[in-house]
Design an enzyme around this catalytic site. Structure first.
Site, PDB file in Angstrom:
ATOM      1  CD  GLU A 109      -2.433   1.859   0.365  1.00 36.48           C
ATOM      2  OE1 GLU A 109      -2.334   3.079   0.095  1.00 36.48           O
ATOM      3  OE2 GLU A 109      -3.157   1.069  -0.269  1.00 36.48           O
ATOM      4  CB  CYS A 156     -18.061   6.236   3.403  1.00 32.96           C
ATOM      5  SG  CYS A 156     -18.077   5.275   1.879  1.00 32.96           S
TER       6      CYS A 156
END
Length: 300
Positions: free
Chosen positions: A63, A73
């Site tokens: 990552e 979100c």
């Protein structure tokens, strides 16, 4: 058999793709080494699912950012102060995921190239600059999307913010805490969530959208009530207009309108983050997405 490259969106097609990957290697008598490029929703759910299906598989995740599992979100709601603790956005840490699933996770490691002939990738440690190669039996691409950045003069200025990851969220939250008025460019999902949260903080908010309605993906009849709600909440909405230039204290629209603001949020959409696949020679669609079949195999 040749290696198989997978694109992983978090959807039912993911299950088809992972199941095909595991089935493809059954009966070989050898443990598989599966590398995953990208974490968060796509990469980490894929990694965990593989380990549930095949505990002997070696799964390694790379990552580029600092976090592999967070509630993206919730980011607009942290900016708005509705979510007060940043820690609540962090779903899992690499340490917990290593202990629970036996995953090998490397944050702040960017995959810079796919060497298909030798079945290797090149990985760069973002902090040290050190590079190395890692071999794979299978490779999963979960690189997600990148924000669209239109060529607007001033768009790279320090008063212009996006909302792609926690680092951008932190910078925006810091700017908003000092601001009185903000201009949001883009009236899609993220733009409207930002507007809602900025008004929650009692800031003056202007919203700019180049289409003739807010939430362009919706039918006009569905978008109209949203526009009315924005106006009821004293949001200044500019439709069928777009930012021509961004200055430190204002946004100048193509119509000539000048919007005074302490900060601007540029959230006009995303594009496939497929540069790695393109450089590796994988087949792409007309808009840059990675072409896959029903089992999520790429052209390799």
């Amino acid at each position: 058999m040749p290696p198989v490259l997978y694109l992983h969106p978090p959807s039912r097609y993911t299950r088809l793709g992972i199941g095909a990957l595991i089935h493809h290697s059954e009966g070989t008598g050898m443990s598989k080494r599966i590398l995953i490029v990208g974490g968060v929703a796509g990469g980490m759910s894929c990694a965990a699912r593989i380990k549930r299906l095949d505990t002997a598989a070696e799964v390694v995740v790379f990552e580029r950012g600092s976090h592999v599992s967070y509630a993206n979100c919730g980011m607009p709601y942290y900016v708005g102060g509705i979510i007060e603790e940043r820690q609540k956005l962090l779903v899992q840490t690499p340490e917990v995921l290593r202990g629970r699933y036996g995953l090998d996770i490397h944050v702040r490691h960017e995959v810079t190239a796919i060497l298909r002939e030798s079945r290797e990738i090149e990985v760069k440690n973002v902090d040290t600059g050190e590079t190395r190669r890692e071999a794979y039996d299978y490779l999963v691409l979960a690189t997600g999307a990148a924000p669209v950045k239109p060529p607007i003069p001033g768009a790279d200025g320090p008063n212009v913010h996006g909302l792609r990851d926690l680092e951008e969220m932190d910078r925006l939250a810091e700017a908003v805490a000092k601001a009185k008025c903000v201009c949001v460019i883009g009236a899609g999902f993220i733009g409207l969530e930002l507007v809602e949260n900025l008004r929650h903080r009692k800031l003056e908010v202007a919203l700019v959208e180049m289409q003739n309605q807010v939430m362009p993906p919706l039918d006009r009849e569905m978008a109209q009530p949203l526009l009315e709600e924005l106006k009821r909440n004293e949001v200044e909405v500019f439709l069928e207009d777009q930012a021509e230039r961004i200055e430190p204290d204002r946004v100048i629209l193509r119509s000539g309108t000048e919007i005074r603001c302490d900060a601007a949020c540029l959230v006009v959409g995303v594009k496939p983050n497929s540069d790695l696949a393109r450089a590796a020679g994988l087949a792409l669609g007309e808009r840059g997405h990675i072409r896959v079949d029903a089992q999520m195999h790429t052209s390799d």
